[in-house]
Design an enzyme around this catalytic site. Structure first.
Site, PDB file in Angstrom:
ATOM      1  N   SER A 183      20.351 -39.082  -7.033  1.00 23.55           N
ATOM      2  CA  SER A 183      21.614 -38.365  -6.843  1.00 23.55           C
ATOM      3  C   SER A 183      22.017 -38.130  -5.399  1.00 23.55           C
ATOM      4  CB  SER A 183      21.546 -37.022  -7.569  1.00 23.55           C
ATOM      5  OG  SER A 183      20.415 -36.287  -7.153  1.00 23.55           O
ATOM      6  N   HIS A 211      23.449 -40.501 -13.096  1.00 25.61           N
ATOM      7  CA  HIS A 211      24.429 -41.107 -12.184  1.00 25.61           C
ATOM      8  C   HIS A 211      24.653 -42.590 -12.475  1.00 25.61           C
ATOM      9  CE1 HIS A 211      24.862 -37.627  -9.495  1.00 25.61           C
ATOM     10  NE2 HIS A 211      23.618 -37.363  -9.887  1.00 25.61           N
ATOM     11  N   LYS A 242      29.321 -36.511 -15.025  1.00 16.21           N
ATOM     12  CA  LYS A 242      29.571 -37.485 -13.944  1.00 16.21           C
ATOM     13  C   LYS A 242      30.626 -38.492 -14.448  1.00 16.21           C
ATOM     14  CE  LYS A 242      25.605 -35.619 -12.365  1.00 16.21           C
ATOM     15  NZ  LYS A 242      25.740 -34.307 -11.787  1.00 16.21           N
TER      16      LYS A 242
HETATM   17  C1  LIG Z   1      19.745 -36.799 -11.824  1.00 20.36           C
HETATM   18  C2  LIG Z   1      20.417 -35.613 -12.427  1.00 20.36           C
HETATM   19  N1  LIG Z   1      19.969 -35.162 -13.617  1.00 20.36           N
HETATM   20  C3  LIG Z   1      20.540 -34.102 -14.208  1.00 20.36           C
HETATM   21  C4  LIG Z   1      21.590 -33.423 -13.621  1.00 20.36           C
HETATM   22  C5  LIG Z   1      22.176 -32.223 -14.295  1.00 20.36           C
HETATM   23  O1  LIG Z   1      23.397 -32.525 -14.883  1.00 20.36           O
HETATM   24  P1  LIG Z   1      24.486 -31.427 -15.193  1.00 20.36           P
HETATM   25  O2  LIG Z   1      25.177 -31.119 -13.906  1.00 20.36           O
HETATM   26  O3  LIG Z   1      25.352 -32.098 -16.169  1.00 20.36           O
HETATM   27  O4  LIG Z   1      23.809 -30.232 -15.752  1.00 20.36           O
HETATM   28  C6  LIG Z   1      22.084 -33.873 -12.402  1.00 20.36           C
HETATM   29  C7  LIG Z   1      23.224 -33.176 -11.777  1.00 20.36           C
HETATM   30  O5  LIG Z   1      23.602 -33.339 -10.670  1.00 20.36           O
HETATM   31  C8  LIG Z   1      21.491 -34.984 -11.781  1.00 20.36           C
HETATM   32  O6  LIG Z   1      21.917 -35.438 -10.592  1.00 20.36           O
END
Ligand SMILES: Cc1ncc(COP(=O)(O)O)c(C=O)c1O
Length: 402
Positions: A183, A211, A242
């Protein structure tokens, strides 16, 4: 040590006092997925996760409005009480079909999807092996699980192998967790090698495609699809926040364990379910991801333009072209100055600083969307060039190289 020292909050305090807090930017009015009013000025949004621009897709808005009128603003209940509507079940079936898996589960956020999957899959006597650069939700899931958490070096299958070898005689399940696209730096997991190593030690594999879902693979199923390893991956976790352009999370798998999470996973059971308009928007977005591959093609053409443009100006960017382009800054203070100057130029990117970044690095995390116009992207590149020239002029001889 007080709270301000413990969390290194001095910078936060200073920035708030000067009115430019990189963690507190307010989008005063959103004009489109690529533009908003910030500090009273029209600003190009180059720091979101709206990769396909679906937050404002007419089909998603229409579906959400209809669901809102029909079923209201919320469910007021968890998935195991009054919070499972037909549309939650339908979305799970659509996801299972899209990923060609037997089971799919919809959570209220991506964060909870990781928490609910990992913490339920492993317990006290088990092992989770995670890439060092994994997202905070994966770290938190490990803590909640009570399993032994072992970190391996980022994108380093040999490091993973050494750690698996060290616990090979131990009882307990082993689960390897990596991400499709990371991310902050935007690089991808070497999945073929990770799968090979994990499988040879009998470990399960979970890939967080937060992502990469909608972004990678001929059909948008993510890095597992792109690298041809879908059959070898036990669990895929993803988010709707996303490329799907709304909120929510999911897990898909062929293993029955996934279905049992409905009555065993606390982050699934003990929180309110997604409101009807959100589920409807996610479902409409999934249809767009399936039926409009040209959006992905446009995204990647835009990525090439910005990635190559920044490299041509000798900015240090990540190893792979990706919708997340991390521009390295020499240190926190020049990163902050650069970030602030870009915002002044009408370009919003994310300032990412430790501990959210690996190796104590400061990066400007830019994100490229399918719906950015070429003109907007050239403006972003122009702003990077002008800001660097200006900062170099004002720092000449004193500051670090930008
Ligand atoms: C790799 C990854 N997993 C999980 C999440 C969590 O997702 P959410 O923002 O939908 O709770 C994110 C959020 O930025 C992320 O980058």
């Amino acid at each position: 040590m007080d709270l301000m020292d413990r969390f290194h909050l001095e910078l936060y305090r200073t920035e708030r006092a000067t009115g430019s807090d990189p963690l507190g930017v307010i989008l005063e009015r959103v004009i489109s997925p690529t533009e908003a009013i910030i500090n009273g000025r029209p600003t190009i949004l180059a720091g979101t996760n709206n990769y396909l621009g679906l937050t404002c897709a007419p089909e998603c808005i229409e579906a959400a409005v209809q669901a809102l009128r029909l079923e209201g603003t919320g469910t007021t209940g968890s998935r195991i009480a009054n919070g499972t509507y037909a549309r939650h079940r339908d979305l799970e079936q659509e996801l299972a079909g899209f990923f060609d898996r037997a089971h799919a589960l919809v959570f209220s956020t991506g964060y909870q999807a990781n928490l609910g999957t990992i913490s339920t899959l492993v317990g006290h006597h088990d092992f989770v092996l995670i890439d060092r650069d994994c997202h905070a939700s994966i770290y938190d899931a490990c803590r909640l699980s009570l399993a032994t958490t072992i970190r391996f070096a980022h994108n380093d299958p040999e490091s993973l192998e050494r750690r698996l070898a060290a616990i090979s005689g131990r009882r307990g399940a082993k689960v390897v967790v990596v991400e499709g696209i990371y991310s902050i730096l935007g690089d991808r997991a070497p999945l073929v090698e990770v799968v090979k190593v994990a499988s040879s030690y009998g470990a399960m594999i979970l890939v967080d495609e937060a992502h990469s879902f909608g972004v990678l693979g001929a059909h948008g199923r993510g890095l597992c699809e792109e690298q041809g390893v879908e059959e070898n991956v036990d669990f895929i976790v993803g988010t709707f926040s996303k490329s799907v352009g709304t909120i929510g999370g999911f897990c898909v798998s062929n293993l029955e364990a996934c279905d049992t999470f409905r009555i065993t996973s606390r982050p699934f059971m003990f929180t309110a379910s997604l409101p009807p308009p959100i589920v409807a928007a996610a479902s409409a977005a999934l249809k767009i991801i399936r039926s409009r591959p040209e959006l992905r093609a446009k995204l990647w053409a835009n990525v090439e333009l910005v990635y190559n443009g920044l490299r041509a100006m000798a900015f240090i960017v990540g190893p792979d072209p990706s919708p997340i382009i991390a521009v390295s800054m020499p240190d926190l203070f020049s990163g902050l100055a650069f970030w602030r100057a870009l915002l002044h130029e009408g370009v919003y990117v994310n300032l990412a600083v430790p501990p959210a970044t690996p190796h104590g690095r400061t990066v400007l995390r830019c994100s490229v969307l399918a719906v950015h116009s070429t003109e907007q992207l050239l403006s972003v590149l122009g702003a990077f060039r002008r800001v660097r020239e200006r900062l170099l002029d004002s720092n000449r001889g004193a500051g670090p190289d930008l």
